[in-house]
Motif scaffolding. Sequence first.
Motif, PDB file in Angstrom:
ATOM      1  N   VAL A  74     -42.988 -28.335   5.490  1.00  0.00           N
ATOM      2  CA  VAL A  74     -42.157 -29.485   5.104  1.00  0.00           C
ATOM      3  C   VAL A  74     -43.043 -30.673   4.745  1.00  0.00           C
ATOM      4  O   VAL A  74     -42.769 -31.401   3.788  1.00  0.00           O
ATOM      5  CB  VAL A  74     -41.159 -29.855   6.229  1.00  0.00           C
ATOM      6  CG1 VAL A  74     -40.382 -31.122   5.857  1.00  0.00           C
ATOM      7  CG2 VAL A  74     -40.178 -28.713   6.465  1.00  0.00           C
ATOM      8  N   GLY A  75     -44.135 -30.858   5.490  1.00  0.00           N
ATOM      9  CA  GLY A  75     -45.069 -31.918   5.142  1.00  0.00           C
ATOM     10  C   GLY A  75     -45.624 -31.739   3.743  1.00  0.00           C
ATOM     11  O   GLY A  75     -45.684 -32.690   2.947  1.00  0.00           O
ATOM     12  N   ALA A  76     -46.008 -30.494   3.407  1.00  0.00           N
ATOM     13  CA  ALA A  76     -46.546 -30.207   2.070  1.00  0.00           C
ATOM     14  C   ALA A  76     -45.479 -30.388   0.996  1.00  0.00           C
ATOM     15  O   ALA A  76     -45.753 -30.930  -0.085  1.00  0.00           O
ATOM     16  CB  ALA A  76     -47.095 -28.781   2.031  1.00  0.00           C
ATOM     17  N   GLU A  77     -44.249 -29.953   1.287  1.00  0.00           N
ATOM     18  CA  GLU A  77     -43.174 -30.084   0.300  1.00  0.00           C
ATOM     19  C   GLU A  77     -42.848 -31.553   0.039  1.00  0.00           C
ATOM     20  O   GLU A  77     -42.635 -31.956  -1.113  1.00  0.00           O
ATOM     21  CB  GLU A  77     -41.910 -29.361   0.776  1.00  0.00           C
ATOM     22  CG  GLU A  77     -40.801 -29.391  -0.261  1.00  0.00           C
ATOM     23  CD  GLU A  77     -39.457 -28.916   0.278  1.00  0.00           C
ATOM     24  OE1 GLU A  77     -38.831 -28.088  -0.375  1.00  0.00           O
ATOM     25  OE2 GLU A  77     -39.045 -29.392   1.355  1.00  0.00           O
ATOM     26  N   VAL A  78     -42.810 -32.355   1.093  1.00  0.00           N
ATOM     27  CA  VAL A  78     -42.504 -33.780   0.932  1.00  0.00           C
ATOM     28  C   VAL A  78     -43.616 -34.475   0.140  1.00  0.00           C
ATOM     29  O   VAL A  78     -43.342 -35.316  -0.723  1.00  0.00           O
ATOM     30  CB  VAL A  78     -42.292 -34.459   2.304  1.00  0.00           C
ATOM     31  CG1 VAL A  78     -42.162 -35.965   2.153  1.00  0.00           C
ATOM     32  CG2 VAL A  78     -41.040 -33.894   2.971  1.00  0.00           C
ATOM     33  N   ILE A  79     -44.872 -34.113   0.424  1.00  0.00           N
ATOM     34  CA  ILE A  79     -45.972 -34.688  -0.347  1.00  0.00           C
ATOM     35  C   ILE A  79     -45.816 -34.350  -1.829  1.00  0.00           C
ATOM     36  O   ILE A  79     -45.957 -35.202  -2.702  1.00  0.00           O
ATOM     37  CB  ILE A  79     -47.331 -34.197   0.195  1.00  0.00           C
ATOM     38  CG1 ILE A  79     -47.660 -34.896   1.520  1.00  0.00           C
ATOM     39  CG2 ILE A  79     -48.454 -34.455  -0.822  1.00  0.00           C
ATOM     40  CD1 ILE A  79     -48.939 -34.427   2.179  1.00  0.00           C
TER      41      ILE A  79
ATOM     42  N   THR B 205     -41.262 -31.176 -10.310  1.00  0.00           N
ATOM     43  CA  THR B 205     -41.469 -30.417  -9.070  1.00  0.00           C
ATOM     44  C   THR B 205     -40.218 -29.617  -8.717  1.00  0.00           C
ATOM     45  O   THR B 205     -40.290 -28.429  -8.367  1.00  0.00           O
ATOM     46  CB  THR B 205     -41.804 -31.368  -7.900  1.00  0.00           C
ATOM     47  OG1 THR B 205     -42.915 -32.185  -8.259  1.00  0.00           O
ATOM     48  CG2 THR B 205     -42.129 -30.592  -6.637  1.00  0.00           C
ATOM     49  N   LEU B 206     -39.074 -30.262  -8.812  1.00  0.00           N
ATOM     50  CA  LEU B 206     -37.817 -29.622  -8.429  1.00  0.00           C
ATOM     51  C   LEU B 206     -37.433 -28.506  -9.385  1.00  0.00           C
ATOM     52  O   LEU B 206     -36.909 -27.465  -8.969  1.00  0.00           O
ATOM     53  CB  LEU B 206     -36.714 -30.672  -8.351  1.00  0.00           C
ATOM     54  CG  LEU B 206     -36.909 -31.715  -7.243  1.00  0.00           C
ATOM     55  CD1 LEU B 206     -35.879 -32.830  -7.357  1.00  0.00           C
ATOM     56  CD2 LEU B 206     -36.818 -31.064  -5.876  1.00  0.00           C
TER      57      LEU B 206
ATOM     58  N   LEU C 211     -50.773 -19.333  -3.727  1.00  0.00           N
ATOM     59  CA  LEU C 211     -50.573 -20.234  -4.863  1.00  0.00           C
ATOM     60  C   LEU C 211     -50.719 -21.695  -4.436  1.00  0.00           C
ATOM     61  O   LEU C 211     -51.263 -22.521  -5.176  1.00  0.00           O
ATOM     62  CB  LEU C 211     -49.192 -20.007  -5.484  1.00  0.00           C
ATOM     63  CG  LEU C 211     -49.009 -18.731  -6.304  1.00  0.00           C
ATOM     64  CD1 LEU C 211     -47.567 -18.601  -6.773  1.00  0.00           C
ATOM     65  CD2 LEU C 211     -49.954 -18.703  -7.503  1.00  0.00           C
ATOM     66  N   GLY C 212     -50.224 -22.023  -3.230  1.00  0.00           N
ATOM     67  CA  GLY C 212     -50.347 -23.390  -2.724  1.00  0.00           C
ATOM     68  C   GLY C 212     -51.799 -23.823  -2.605  1.00  0.00           C
ATOM     69  O   GLY C 212     -52.156 -24.945  -2.981  1.00  0.00           O
TER      70      GLY C 212
ATOM     71  N   ALA D 127     -46.495 -28.217  -9.918  1.00  0.00           N
ATOM     72  CA  ALA D 127     -46.558 -26.758  -9.754  1.00  0.00           C
ATOM     73  C   ALA D 127     -46.474 -26.340  -8.295  1.00  0.00           C
ATOM     74  O   ALA D 127     -46.153 -25.182  -7.992  1.00  0.00           O
ATOM     75  CB  ALA D 127     -47.847 -26.222 -10.375  1.00  0.00           C
ATOM     76  N   LEU D 128     -46.750 -27.271  -7.374  1.00  0.00           N
ATOM     77  CA  LEU D 128     -46.573 -26.956  -5.957  1.00  0.00           C
ATOM     78  C   LEU D 128     -45.132 -26.544  -5.661  1.00  0.00           C
ATOM     79  O   LEU D 128     -44.869 -25.863  -4.677  1.00  0.00           O
ATOM     80  CB  LEU D 128     -46.961 -28.156  -5.091  1.00  0.00           C
ATOM     81  CG  LEU D 128     -48.454 -28.515  -5.040  1.00  0.00           C
ATOM     82  CD1 LEU D 128     -48.654 -29.834  -4.302  1.00  0.00           C
ATOM     83  CD2 LEU D 128     -49.262 -27.405  -4.377  1.00  0.00           C
ATOM     84  N   GLY D 129     -44.200 -26.969  -6.521  1.00  0.00           N
ATOM     85  CA  GLY D 129     -42.817 -26.531  -6.378  1.00  0.00           C
ATOM     86  C   GLY D 129     -42.700 -25.013  -6.419  1.00  0.00           C
ATOM     87  O   GLY D 129     -41.849 -24.419  -5.740  1.00  0.00           O
ATOM     88  N   ILE D 130     -43.560 -24.362  -7.221  1.00  0.00           N
ATOM     89  CA  ILE D 130     -43.559 -22.896  -7.306  1.00  0.00           C
ATOM     90  C   ILE D 130     -43.995 -22.297  -5.976  1.00  0.00           C
ATOM     91  O   ILE D 130     -43.385 -21.348  -5.465  1.00  0.00           O
ATOM     92  CB  ILE D 130     -44.491 -22.423  -8.443  1.00  0.00           C
ATOM     93  CG1 ILE D 130     -44.003 -22.968  -9.794  1.00  0.00           C
ATOM     94  CG2 ILE D 130     -44.586 -20.894  -8.476  1.00  0.00           C
ATOM     95  CD1 ILE D 130     -44.970 -22.739 -10.944  1.00  0.00           C
ATOM     96  N   SER D 131     -45.070 -22.850  -5.411  1.00  0.00           N
ATOM     97  CA  SER D 131     -45.595 -22.308  -4.150  1.00  0.00           C
ATOM     98  C   SER D 131     -44.711 -22.660  -2.959  1.00  0.00           C
ATOM     99  O   SER D 131     -44.723 -21.956  -1.943  1.00  0.00           O
ATOM    100  CB  SER D 131     -47.019 -22.818  -3.908  1.00  0.00           C
ATOM    101  OG  SER D 131     -47.061 -24.222  -3.905  1.00  0.00           O
ATOM    102  N   ASN D 132     -43.927 -23.727  -3.057  1.00  0.00           N
ATOM    103  CA  ASN D 132     -43.094 -24.174  -1.936  1.00  0.00           C
ATOM    104  C   ASN D 132     -41.738 -23.485  -1.864  1.00  0.00           C
ATOM    105  O   ASN D 132     -41.155 -23.356  -0.782  1.00  0.00           O
ATOM    106  CB  ASN D 132     -42.866 -25.688  -2.022  1.00  0.00           C
ATOM    107  CG  ASN D 132     -44.119 -26.482  -1.718  1.00  0.00           C
ATOM    108  OD1 ASN D 132     -45.044 -25.989  -1.086  1.00  0.00           O
ATOM    109  ND2 ASN D 132     -44.164 -27.721  -2.179  1.00  0.00           N
TER     110      ASN D 132
END
Length: 442
Positions: free
Chosen positions: A257-262, A288-289, A319-320, A341-346
């Motif tokens: 969740v910390g990574a997703e919020v960042i 991101t979304l 991927l993250g 692109a972190l949206g893909i890994s999250n």
Amino acid sequence: MTESQTNTDPKNNLVPIIIIASLFFIFGFVTWINGALIPFMKTINELTDAQSYLVASASYISFVVMALPASYILNKIGYRKGMSLGLIIMAIGALVFIPAAEARTYWVFLTGIFIQGVGMTLLQTAANPYITILGPIESGAKRIAIMGIANKVAGALGSLIFGALLLSGIDDVKEKLNTATVEEKDVLLNTMADSVFLPYLVMAIVLVVLGLLIRKAPLPHVEAAEPEEIKEGTTAKTSIFQFPHLWLGVLTLFVYVGAEVIAGDTIIAYGISLGFPAADAKFFTTLTLLAMVCTYALGVVLIPKYLKQGTALKISAVLGIIFSICILITTGFTSVLFVAALGISNALVWPAVWPLTLEGLGKFTKTASALLIMAISGGAIIPPLYGRIVDANKHELITSGLNEADAIASASTSSYWILIPCYALILFFAIWGHKYKSWSRK
């Protein structure tokens, strides 16, 4: 793990899934407007980077305070009334924004965000385990991925709508603030703060209406099945502390969740720090979304027929790590795209961790769900830590002689290193952590 009252026919589950998806839509809309709120609050309250990320903290810390009480409340009044109460509490939080805007007082804004978080905690504590056990555990990630699509589509809409409402003209305001007198500055900032009034009033009304409607919603009762009979020579589990994979799952969700919020909440401020005008940067959260929604859709198609939940989690973690390294070694819009692109890994982390963690917990499922909800507090701790690292790096670079604009840009980029250990922990859970069903691993 299946529900105690059989209701595995997809047609029978369609209405409950739609209802729960509507709740995830609300989670997404309210949660992801933080990306627009952070630069907005930073400007009108004249905050540092670390202070501005307390917007995320106020929302997510409520999950620590309220998760176990929410579990108790739901046991007392049931899912339907609990969800209704959660929506009405969120409406109260939205109304707090009105006096906060009038006073332009940061702690009052944070109070409103915290109250909304309390309401969301009630909703999340009910909705996540409910949708997980509404069918076979093997397809739990698939159902949660459907919820994720609703969540992130709402998040994209919320980010666009509130970005347009709150960040319109923010660049001009910042420019005028540099030369304005104290009186002129107050007028500019008060006018900007007033833009909060209408959207949050409408939000409060909508939440109250939904809170009343959910009382009549046709939600069937479901419970997690008890574990299989205890084999001869073994003892029954008597405490949640006897399930190491549960605690590893909680830690995994905390860092996730910390990574997703960042990834979602810093990207607008990051774009602005790189020199992009707010008029353009306000669209970055949507990138991101959209990445998450597309990956959720893949999850719905692939899980569990073509892709196991554990495998999806491994791919996400790898991927993250790759995308985080790419952020650090690139610049400009390319770097922004890697944050998006972190949206893909999250996307598939939350859907995969829930069923992998709840499997085999039986009567401990409700308590375990509350603990998993408490892990959302990672969004309260890790993003402000990122903000503090940015502030520290920025001051160090300015002291060394770099101009402020370049220092902010460089510090904002280099501070994304904090994501790498987060994804490393997720990878550990995906490969080994979820297999620790007992301390002896039997």
